[in-house]
Design an enzyme around this catalytic site. Structure first.
Site, PDB file in Angstrom:
ATOM      1  N   CYS A 106       0.845  -1.192   0.000  1.00  0.00           N
ATOM      2  CA  CYS A 106       0.000   0.000   0.000  1.00  0.00           C
ATOM      3  C   CYS A 106       0.879   1.239   0.000  1.00  0.00           C
ATOM      4  O   CYS A 106       1.872   1.296   0.728  1.00  0.00           O
ATOM      5  CB  CYS A 106      -0.895  -0.019   1.245  1.00  0.00           C
ATOM      6  SG  CYS A 106      -2.002   1.389   1.382  1.00  0.00           S
ATOM      7  N   GLU A 149      -8.758  -0.975  -2.541  1.00  0.00           N
ATOM      8  CA  GLU A 149      -9.139   0.445  -2.552  1.00  0.00           C
ATOM      9  C   GLU A 149     -10.478   0.655  -1.846  1.00  0.00           C
ATOM     10  O   GLU A 149     -10.671   1.656  -1.153  1.00  0.00           O
ATOM     11  CB  GLU A 149      -9.180   0.997  -3.981  1.00  0.00           C
ATOM     12  CG  GLU A 149      -7.855   0.926  -4.725  1.00  0.00           C
ATOM     13  CD  GLU A 149      -6.664   1.478  -3.962  1.00  0.00           C
ATOM     14  OE1 GLU A 149      -6.824   2.466  -3.194  1.00  0.00           O
ATOM     15  OE2 GLU A 149      -5.559   0.927  -4.101  1.00  0.00           O
ATOM     16  N   HIS A 152     -10.140   1.174   1.754  1.00  0.00           N
ATOM     17  CA  HIS A 152      -9.750   2.537   2.130  1.00  0.00           C
ATOM     18  C   HIS A 152     -10.966   3.431   2.354  1.00  0.00           C
ATOM     19  O   HIS A 152     -10.971   4.230   3.297  1.00  0.00           O
ATOM     20  CB  HIS A 152      -8.855   3.173   1.063  1.00  0.00           C
ATOM     21  CG  HIS A 152      -7.417   2.768   1.157  1.00  0.00           C
ATOM     22  ND1 HIS A 152      -6.641   3.038   2.255  1.00  0.00           N
ATOM     23  CD2 HIS A 152      -6.613   2.125   0.270  1.00  0.00           C
ATOM     24  CE1 HIS A 152      -5.414   2.578   2.053  1.00  0.00           C
ATOM     25  NE2 HIS A 152      -5.374   2.008   0.861  1.00  0.00           N
TER      26      HIS A 152
END
Length: 192
Positions: A106, A149, A152
């Site tokens: 990441c 993603e 996130h």
């Protein structure tokens, strides 16, 4: 414009992000900046919380991974042609397939890589960059990048998927990242 990547330990990475609509100020420029930032830092995906914006927005370019695979490796990911796409207000509709391990990293947690188990296929509803409703199913590496993603925008990180013992072993590295004691070749924003 290349934006700084938010480092591990910054509170924005742990906040569930908020939905946006087409009136979000400067969205077109923000998307251009996100693509430029992602490519500058050699990423294949970037979520808005990683650039200090707590909104449900991420970009993915899995074409670079798929195109760099050897032919025999591509056989491991049937149906995954790769994508370059914007995801706004994404919601997971369904997860399918076997769980499989893949070594993830990441941009917000540089120089840390761990094997993470994720489902093979994901179906999402989302808006594209023209705010047109989409419902698509993704598989293979593309699904994995999307799920990374997506985490996130939910306030989660890939290290949340690893065993507690491994996380404990990473504590010192993670502390160093949050204190800015790391060298990377892209700009970062560290917690205060």
């Amino acid at each position: 414009m290349i934006l700084p990547i938010v480092a591990y330990g910054h509170p924005v990475l742990r906040e569930p992000a908020k939905e946006i609509d087409s009136s979000y100020p400067g969205l077109e420029q923000l998307l251009a900046d996100m693509w430029e930032t992602m490519y500058n830092s050699n990423g294949v995906g970037l979520a808005a919380p990683q650039i200090n914006r707590s909104i449900r927005l991420f970009v993915v370019d899995s074409l670079q991974i798929i195109n760099n695979l050897e032919d025999e490796e591509k056989e491991d990911y049937p149906g995954d042609e790769g994508i370059r796409e914007v995801f706004i207000n994404a919601k997971i509709k369904q997860l399918d397939g076997q769980e499989w391990l893949y070594n993830e990293g990441c941009l917000s947690i540089p120089k840390v890589r761990e094997d993470v188990s994720r489902k093979q296929t994901v179906t999402l509803t989302y808006l594209n960059d023209a705010f047109e409703p989409q419902e698509k199913t993704f598989t293979g590496i593309t699904a994995r990048v999307i799920l990374h993603e997506y985490d996130h925008i939910e306030g989660k990180l890939f290290i949340d998927h690893i065993k507690p013992l491994k996380r404990t072993l990473l504590k010192r590295k993670l502390d160093d990242i949050s204190k800015g004691k790391i060298r990377v070749d892209y700009r970062m924003l560290f917690p205060k």
